[in-house]
Design a protein around this motif. Structure first.
Motif, PDB file in Angstrom:
ATOM      1  N   ASP A  39       1.108  -1.308  -0.164  1.00 22.54           N
ATOM      2  CA  ASP A  39       0.093   0.022   0.028  1.00 22.54           C
ATOM      3  C   ASP A  39       0.823   1.333   0.157  1.00 22.54           C
ATOM      4  O   ASP A  39       0.509   2.355  -0.179  1.00 22.54           O
ATOM      5  CB  ASP A  39      -0.877   0.075   1.294  1.00 22.54           C
ATOM      6  CG  ASP A  39      -1.532  -1.419   1.303  1.00 22.54           C
ATOM      7  OD1 ASP A  39      -2.806  -1.389   0.598  1.00 22.54           O
ATOM      8  OD2 ASP A  39      -1.322  -2.140   2.146  1.00 22.54           O
ATOM      9  N   PHE A  40       2.165   1.087   0.217  1.00 22.96           N
ATOM     10  CA  PHE A  40       3.094   2.141   0.263  1.00 22.96           C
ATOM     11  C   PHE A  40       4.513   1.282   0.189  1.00 22.96           C
ATOM     12  O   PHE A  40       4.775   0.179   0.388  1.00 22.96           O
ATOM     13  CB  PHE A  40       3.165   3.148   1.333  1.00 22.96           C
ATOM     14  CG  PHE A  40       3.475   2.426   2.833  1.00 22.96           C
ATOM     15  CD1 PHE A  40       4.710   2.377   3.156  1.00 22.96           C
ATOM     16  CD2 PHE A  40       2.485   1.734   3.433  1.00 22.96           C
ATOM     17  CE1 PHE A  40       5.235   1.858   4.372  1.00 22.96           C
ATOM     18  CE2 PHE A  40       2.768   1.353   4.815  1.00 22.96           C
ATOM     19  CZ  PHE A  40       3.978   1.341   5.274  1.00 22.96           C
ATOM     20  N   LEU A  41       5.457   2.113  -0.408  1.00 20.17           N
ATOM     21  CA  LEU A  41       6.983   1.689  -0.390  1.00 20.17           C
ATOM     22  C   LEU A  41       7.683   2.198   0.438  1.00 20.17           C
ATOM     23  O   LEU A  41       7.718   3.460   0.566  1.00 20.17           O
ATOM     24  CB  LEU A  41       7.469   1.782  -1.898  1.00 20.17           C
ATOM     25  CG  LEU A  41       9.142   1.533  -2.232  1.00 20.17           C
ATOM     26  CD1 LEU A  41       8.977  -0.134  -1.967  1.00 20.17           C
ATOM     27  CD2 LEU A  41       9.453   2.034  -3.512  1.00 20.17           C
ATOM     28  N   GLY A  42       8.451   1.326   1.567  1.00 23.46           N
ATOM     29  CA  GLY A  42       8.901   1.687   2.463  1.00 23.46           C
ATOM     30  C   GLY A  42      10.297   1.141   2.642  1.00 23.46           C
ATOM     31  O   GLY A  42      10.321  -0.429   2.450  1.00 23.46           O
ATOM     32  N   TRP A  43      11.505   1.750   2.823  1.00 23.10           N
ATOM     33  CA  TRP A  43      12.826   1.348   2.943  1.00 23.10           C
ATOM     34  C   TRP A  43      13.765   1.871   3.662  1.00 23.10           C
ATOM     35  O   TRP A  43      13.544   2.929   3.830  1.00 23.10           O
ATOM     36  CB  TRP A  43      13.359   0.985   1.625  1.00 23.10           C
ATOM     37  CG  TRP A  43      13.938   1.983   0.804  1.00 23.10           C
ATOM     38  CD1 TRP A  43      14.958   2.299   0.624  1.00 23.10           C
ATOM     39  CD2 TRP A  43      13.305   2.818   0.165  1.00 23.10           C
ATOM     40  NE1 TRP A  43      15.399   3.305  -0.020  1.00 23.10           N
ATOM     41  CE2 TRP A  43      14.117   3.688  -0.677  1.00 23.10           C
ATOM     42  CE3 TRP A  43      11.610   3.182  -0.225  1.00 23.10           C
ATOM     43  CZ2 TRP A  43      13.773   4.903  -1.347  1.00 23.10           C
ATOM     44  CZ3 TRP A  43      11.444   4.118  -1.156  1.00 23.10           C
ATOM     45  CH2 TRP A  43      12.394   5.105  -1.782  1.00 23.10           C
ATOM     46  N   ARG A  44      14.595   1.318   4.312  1.00 19.38           N
ATOM     47  CA  ARG A  44      15.708   1.902   4.849  1.00 19.38           C
ATOM     48  C   ARG A  44      16.923   2.076   3.865  1.00 19.38           C
ATOM     49  O   ARG A  44      17.094   1.037   3.212  1.00 19.38           O
ATOM     50  CB  ARG A  44      16.350   1.192   5.898  1.00 19.38           C
ATOM     51  CG  ARG A  44      15.202   0.723   7.017  1.00 19.38           C
ATOM     52  CD  ARG A  44      14.851   2.039   8.063  1.00 19.38           C
ATOM     53  NE  ARG A  44      16.063   2.240   9.097  1.00 19.38           N
ATOM     54  CZ  ARG A  44      16.065   1.794  10.478  1.00 19.38           C
ATOM     55  NH1 ARG A  44      14.952   0.972  10.736  1.00 19.38           N
ATOM     56  NH2 ARG A  44      17.159   1.947  11.085  1.00 19.38           N
ATOM     57  N   GLY A 116       7.577  13.166  14.081  1.00 17.77           N
ATOM     58  CA  GLY A 116       8.000  11.521  14.245  1.00 17.77           C
ATOM     59  C   GLY A 116       6.867  10.716  14.578  1.00 17.77           C
ATOM     60  O   GLY A 116       5.725  10.915  14.848  1.00 17.77           O
ATOM     61  N   VAL A 117       7.103   9.402  14.403  1.00 17.39           N
ATOM     62  CA  VAL A 117       6.162   8.331  14.360  1.00 17.39           C
ATOM     63  C   VAL A 117       6.774   7.097  14.652  1.00 17.39           C
ATOM     64  O   VAL A 117       8.077   6.826  14.399  1.00 17.39           O
ATOM     65  CB  VAL A 117       5.230   8.240  13.412  1.00 17.39           C
ATOM     66  CG1 VAL A 117       6.089   7.674  11.867  1.00 17.39           C
ATOM     67  CG2 VAL A 117       4.010   7.375  13.491  1.00 17.39           C
ATOM     68  N   TYR A 118       6.377   6.447  15.598  1.00 18.11           N
ATOM     69  CA  TYR A 118       6.903   5.180  15.797  1.00 18.11           C
ATOM     70  C   TYR A 118       6.350   4.069  14.958  1.00 18.11           C
ATOM     71  O   TYR A 118       5.247   3.961  14.712  1.00 18.11           O
ATOM     72  CB  TYR A 118       6.669   4.377  17.418  1.00 18.11           C
ATOM     73  CG  TYR A 118       7.522   5.130  18.123  1.00 18.11           C
ATOM     74  CD1 TYR A 118       8.717   4.513  18.724  1.00 18.11           C
ATOM     75  CD2 TYR A 118       7.058   6.371  18.877  1.00 18.11           C
ATOM     76  CE1 TYR A 118       9.565   5.317  19.434  1.00 18.11           C
ATOM     77  CE2 TYR A 118       7.793   6.957  19.890  1.00 18.11           C
ATOM     78  CZ  TYR A 118       9.009   6.438  20.118  1.00 18.11           C
ATOM     79  OH  TYR A 118       9.896   7.217  21.090  1.00 18.11           O
ATOM     80  N   VAL A 119       7.394   3.334  14.267  1.00 19.13           N
ATOM     81  CA  VAL A 119       6.741   2.468  13.015  1.00 19.13           C
ATOM     82  C   VAL A 119       7.480   1.227  13.004  1.00 19.13           C
ATOM     83  O   VAL A 119       8.883   1.247  13.526  1.00 19.13           O
ATOM     84  CB  VAL A 119       6.728   3.131  11.750  1.00 19.13           C
ATOM     85  CG1 VAL A 119       8.506   3.604  11.199  1.00 19.13           C
ATOM     86  CG2 VAL A 119       6.121   2.487  10.591  1.00 19.13           C
ATOM     87  N   CYS A 120       7.285   0.003  12.000  1.00 18.33           N
ATOM     88  CA  CYS A 120       7.962  -0.961  12.085  1.00 18.33           C
ATOM     89  C   CYS A 120       9.262  -0.781  11.611  1.00 18.33           C
ATOM     90  O   CYS A 120       9.284   0.063  10.475  1.00 18.33           O
ATOM     91  CB  CYS A 120       7.362  -1.763  10.974  1.00 18.33           C
ATOM     92  SG  CYS A 120       5.614  -2.630  11.628  1.00 18.33           S
ATOM     93  N   ALA A 121      10.287  -1.277  12.127  1.00 16.08           N
ATOM     94  CA  ALA A 121      11.759  -0.930  11.717  1.00 16.08           C
ATOM     95  C   ALA A 121      12.101  -1.242  10.318  1.00 16.08           C
ATOM     96  O   ALA A 121      12.676  -0.353   9.754  1.00 16.08           O
ATOM     97  CB  ALA A 121      12.768  -1.632  12.755  1.00 16.08           C
ATOM     98  N   ASP A 122      11.339  -2.237   9.891  1.00 17.80           N
ATOM     99  CA  ASP A 122      11.775  -2.753   8.545  1.00 17.80           C
ATOM    100  C   ASP A 122      10.772  -1.921   7.304  1.00 17.80           C
ATOM    101  O   ASP A 122      10.746  -2.343   6.056  1.00 17.80           O
ATOM    102  CB  ASP A 122      11.621  -4.211   8.404  1.00 17.80           C
ATOM    103  CG  ASP A 122      10.395  -4.822   8.753  1.00 17.80           C
ATOM    104  OD1 ASP A 122       9.511  -4.069   9.160  1.00 17.80           O
ATOM    105  OD2 ASP A 122      10.434  -6.073   8.881  1.00 17.80           O
ATOM    106  N   LEU A 123       9.806  -1.281   7.864  1.00 13.04           N
ATOM    107  CA  LEU A 123       8.873  -0.459   7.049  1.00 13.04           C
ATOM    108  C   LEU A 123       8.006  -1.435   6.187  1.00 13.04           C
ATOM    109  O   LEU A 123       7.467  -1.100   5.204  1.00 13.04           O
ATOM    110  CB  LEU A 123       9.385   0.519   6.251  1.00 13.04           C
ATOM    111  CG  LEU A 123      10.058   1.814   6.816  1.00 13.04           C
ATOM    112  CD1 LEU A 123      11.195   2.440   6.107  1.00 13.04           C
ATOM    113  CD2 LEU A 123       8.813   2.682   7.616  1.00 13.04           C
ATOM    114  N   ALA A 124       7.739  -2.557   6.804  1.00 15.59           N
ATOM    115  CA  ALA A 124       6.957  -3.776   6.123  1.00 15.59           C
ATOM    116  C   ALA A 124       5.511  -3.895   6.371  1.00 15.59           C
ATOM    117  O   ALA A 124       4.977  -5.013   6.669  1.00 15.59           O
ATOM    118  CB  ALA A 124       7.848  -5.006   6.183  1.00 15.59           C
TER     119      ALA A 124
END
Length: 172
Positions: A39-44, A116-124
């Motif tokens: 639903d979105f692309l997230g990455w480190r 800021g926001v607390y989010v899944c560390a792997d952005l998955a």
């Protein structure tokens, strides 16, 4: 989510310079991105572990929207054994959730204002919501009566609220 090109992704960022967007590194496995499950692309950033990125798909009013994020350096220790992602509400071991901080868009962000926001560390988050990835937390799991579609809608709403906060000028 429909696949996005490298060019679309780099042009989508609302809170960093065009030069910063041009220099960012896409995920190492970008060619294998499971677009249908996202639903979105997230990455480190693989070359800069304190940088992360989120790109939302286009909607009827806008093209894709990208947010550049920073991961604070680990300076504190915590006795917390579990944490909750504020985007998808997945419970993780404390190391599975990170505080991600985004400069606000425009002049406010250039003046140093952030959210800021607390989010899944792997952005998955999309994969956790759909049950395609399991968190490493092996303690009590939260049981929900919501359908997968309802959890996806909640996750999208939470992410859109965060993005709206990034777009707002400070003090609004």
């Amino acid at each position: 989510m429909e696949p996005l090109s490298d060019k679309q992704i780099r042009a989508s960022f609302i809170n960093c310079s065009k030069g910063d967007a041009a220099r960012l590194k896409l995920p190492a496995d970008f060619a294998e991105t499971p677009w249908d499950d996202l639903d979105f692309l997230g990455w480190r950033d693989p070359g800069a572990p304190l940088r992360a990125y989120v790109v939302l798909p286009p909607d009827e009013d806008h093209g894709p929207v990208g947010i550049a994020l920073r991961v604070p350096e680990r300076g504190r220790t915590s006795a917390v054994k579990s944490s909750l992602c504020r985007i998808c509400l997945t419970g993780h071991a404390s190391s599975g959730v990170s505080l991600l901080v985004a400069p606000r868009a425009g002049a406010s962000g250039r003046d140093g204002n952030t959210v800021g926001v607390y989010v899944c560390a792997d952005l998955a988050c999309p994969l956790y919501v759909r049950g395609k990835r399991e968190p490493s937390l092996r303690t009590a799991r939260y049981e929900e009566s919501l359908t997968v579609e309802e959890r996806v809608d909640r996750m999208r709403a939470n992410l859109l609220a965060f993005v709206a906060n990034v777009r707002l000028p400070s003090g609004t």
